[in-house]
Write a protein that holds these residues in place. Structure first.
Motif, mmCIF file in Angstrom:
data_model
loop_
_atom_site.group_PDB
_atom_site.id
_atom_site.type_symbol
_atom_site.label_atom_id
_atom_site.label_comp_id
_atom_site.label_asym_id
_atom_site.label_seq_id
_atom_site.Cartn_x
_atom_site.Cartn_y
_atom_site.Cartn_z
ATOM 1 N N ASP A 1 34.986 -9.356 -22.791
ATOM 2 C CA ASP A 1 35.331 -8.097 -23.460
ATOM 3 C C ASP A 1 36.098 -7.138 -22.566
ATOM 4 O OD1 ASP A 1 34.437 -8.623 -25.968
ATOM 5 O OD2 ASP A 1 32.491 -7.663 -25.745
ATOM 6 N N GLU B 1 27.000 5.718 -30.322
ATOM 7 C CA GLU B 1 27.360 4.528 -29.548
ATOM 8 C C GLU B 1 28.256 3.608 -30.378
ATOM 9 O OE1 GLU B 1 25.246 0.891 -27.003
ATOM 10 O OE2 GLU B 1 24.025 2.449 -27.964
ATOM 11 N N ILE B 2 29.258 3.053 -29.722
ATOM 12 C CA ILE B 2 30.156 2.114 -30.406
ATOM 13 C C ILE B 2 30.222 0.808 -29.621
ATOM 14 C CG2 ILE B 2 31.601 3.880 -31.503
ATOM 15 C CD1 ILE B 2 33.643 3.386 -29.220
ATOM 16 N N ASN B 3 30.558 -0.238 -30.331
ATOM 17 C CA ASN B 3 30.728 -1.562 -29.720
ATOM 18 C C ASN B 3 32.116 -2.062 -30.112
ATOM 19 O OD1 ASN B 3 30.453 -4.116 -28.611
ATOM 20 N ND2 ASN B 3 29.320 -4.917 -30.368
ATOM 21 N N GLN C 1 34.116 -0.915 -35.364
ATOM 22 C CA GLN C 1 32.823 -1.363 -34.823
ATOM 23 C C GLN C 1 32.696 -2.891 -34.870
ATOM 24 O OE1 GLN C 1 30.731 0.506 -33.335
ATOM 25 N NE2 GLN C 1 28.797 -0.602 -33.266
ATOM 26 N N ASP C 2 32.272 -3.471 -33.748
ATOM 27 C CA ASP C 2 32.090 -4.919 -33.576
ATOM 28 C C ASP C 2 33.408 -5.686 -33.595
ATOM 29 O OD1 ASP C 2 29.292 -4.639 -33.431
ATOM 30 O OD2 ASP C 2 29.140 -4.670 -35.618
ATOM 31 N N THR D 1 37.959 -4.985 -32.605
ATOM 32 C CA THR D 1 38.919 -4.617 -31.564
ATOM 33 C C THR D 1 39.793 -3.477 -32.061
ATOM 34 O OG1 THR D 1 39.007 -6.912 -30.784
ATOM 35 C CG2 THR D 1 40.810 -5.464 -30.123
ATOM 36 N N ARG E 1 34.783 -11.714 -31.279
ATOM 37 C CA ARG E 1 34.862 -10.597 -32.222
ATOM 38 C C ARG E 1 35.768 -10.890 -33.415
ATOM 39 N NH1 ARG E 1 33.247 -5.594 -30.196
ATOM 40 N NH2 ARG E 1 32.549 -5.625 -28.028
ATOM 41 N N ARG F 1 36.032 -3.424 -28.565
ATOM 42 C CA ARG F 1 36.885 -3.832 -27.454
ATOM 43 C C ARG F 1 38.197 -3.061 -27.540
ATOM 44 N NH1 ARG F 1 38.811 -9.910 -25.619
ATOM 45 N NH2 ARG F 1 39.523 -9.280 -23.554
ATOM 46 N N ASN G 1 31.160 4.164 -23.792
ATOM 47 C CA ASN G 1 31.025 3.456 -25.073
ATOM 48 C C ASN G 1 30.407 4.355 -26.147
ATOM 49 O OD1 ASN G 1 32.094 0.964 -24.177
ATOM 50 N ND2 ASN G 1 30.128 0.445 -23.239
ATOM 51 N N ASN G 2 30.721 5.625 -26.080
ATOM 52 C CA ASN G 2 30.230 6.590 -27.060
ATOM 53 C C ASN G 2 31.387 7.450 -27.538
ATOM 54 O OD1 ASN G 2 27.115 6.559 -27.245
ATOM 55 N ND2 ASN G 2 27.519 6.422 -25.042
#
Length: 421
Positions: free
Chosen positions: A123, A234-236, A195-196, A198, A149, A238, A222-223
């Motif tokens: 990532d 919070e985010i996930n 989210q989740d 790219t 992803r 790339r 990551n926020n």
């Protein structure tokens, strides 16, 4: 034999087509209609399908299409019924769906493909560098498709196209009542929407300086925090970014944050210009030609001489310029006006003696399409002298042909009366 698809054609004693069973697209891979009921098999536009002449007297023959596929043609005379059945089989192997349309034949692109395969498994933040039009967006999407992803969203953001006063709310969203004119329920930002997946920040060098610090905070923590909000979320996601500018030079000038530059520059991928990977040009040319032929319902075949000229052209606009050139060739049926001060894949001066290099201006795509349409409609009408048959040949309604003929001949003498069958 494992045939992909077949096409059956029934003709009468004079080889006039009575019925067609099957789809031409499935067999010939050609979007233009060739087999028209009421027309002779010998008058079909086979040159738009096959790269070599077809002999309809043979019981069996194998013919190559203009797309390089093999079609088997069988002829079965029905002597008792005074009819003939022609059967066409496409016997080429089924084409696997490509993971990407990007071309990686040259050594430099092979090296980049190796990097892509490696970074797709992790990532890490990616920074794509290269001139405008080299395909940075395509590489970013390929990395996403190869990553874990791939089932998540892939969102592209052009940092230079977002209004400066709205860029923060577009990227991070805003809470209800954050500002006058906003949506009553607030808005989800692009980072949250990715989210989740790219998010691809194209033209990152155009990001306003005040937003660069906010982006740095997102990468580090990551926020995100919405405009008008007090809570972090919070985010996930790339992050990939791209630019055609010298970021390190902008850092030295104070136009780009140094800390953000190093955060983005974890894995830099420098995509070479098209002129430095000429080995990719022939395949790119074939790929783009096929794509535009399908888009516009054409069967234009670029000669080998033109492809060779493409290889030696400078292509300052890279793949984008190559694509635009090929699109103009397709919509003008292989005829392209002379550019100034440059030789290339264009008609010779002998072929266009009336054209002045100094005064010639390339047509817009709209003008080129209208010109090609006019030429085709008038050619069909002159050939058949009958709007019904012309409409059949071009695959449109008779009323459409009649209107267009009146339009294109309005400035000329009135149409002569015609005898419709």
């Amino acid at each position: 034999m494992n045939y992909q698809s077949q096409l059956l054609v029934l003709t009468d004693s004079k080889d006039i087509i009575e019925e067609v069973k099957g789809k031409e697209d499935d067999v010939f891979r050609c979007s233009r209609a060739v087999l028209v009921p009421g027309y002779s098999m010998y008058h079909c536009s086979w040159k738009n399908v096959f790269s070599e002449p077809i002999d309809l007297h043979h019981t069996f023959q194998a013919v190559e299409t203009i797309n390089g596929e093999i079609v088997h043609v069988f002829r079965y005379p029905l002597n008792n019924l005074d009819h003939t059945i022609y059967v066409f089989f496409n016997v080429s192997p089924l084409r696997e769906e490509k993971e990407t349309d990007f071309i990686f034949y040259s050594p430099s692109m092979q090296h980049i493909l190796t990097i892509i395969n490696n970074v797709s498994e992790v990532d890490s933040t990616i920074l794509l560098l290269g001139e405008s039009g080299v395909g940075k967006s395509a590489v970013a999407e390929l990395i996403h498709k190869k990553s874990r992803r791939k089932s998540g969203p892939f969102l592209t953001v052009n940092c230079g196209a977002l209004p400066e006063n709205l860029i923060e709310s577009e990227l991070f969203g805003y809470e209800p009542g954050a500002f006058t004119g906003g949506k009553s329920k607030g808005k989800t930002g692009l980072f949250e929407a990715a989210q989740d997946g790219t998010i691809f920040l194209d033209e990152i060098a155009e990001l306003p300086y005040f937003m660069q610090s906010k982006l740095l905070d997102v990468i580090q923590s990551n926020n995100i925090r919405k405009v008008g909000g007090i809570h972090q979320k919070e985010i996930n996601v790339r992050i990939m970014a791209a630019t055609n500018k010298n970021l390190s030079g902008l850092v030295e000038e104070g136009a780009f944050r140094e800390d953000l530059y190093y955060r983005l520059n974890v894995v830099p991928i420098n995509i070479p210009p098209l002129r430095e990977r000429k080995e990719d040009i022939p395949e790119l040319t074939d790929q783009l030609t096929a794509a535009f032929n399908q888009k516009y319902g054409r069967s234009v075949h670029l000669p080998e001489k033109t492809k060779q000229q493409f290889i030696h052209k400078h292509w300052a606009g890279n793949i984008r310029e190559l694509a635009n050139t090929i699109e103009r060739l397709i919509v003008t049926n292989g005829v392209l006006d002379h550019p100034k001060q440059e030789t290339g894949p264009f008609p010779s001066s002998e072929e266009n003696e009336a054209v002045s290099r100094e005064e010639e201006v390339l047509p817009t795509l709209k003008e080129a399409r209208e010109r090609a349409e006019k030429e085709l409609v008038l050619k069909a009408y002159n050939k058949f002298n009958n709007t019904y048959k012309a409409a059949q040949a071009l695959g449109v309604d008779q009323s459409t042909i009649s209107k267009k003929i009146k339009k294109y001949t309005a400035a000329a003498s009135p149409l002569k009366g015609e005898h419709e069958e």
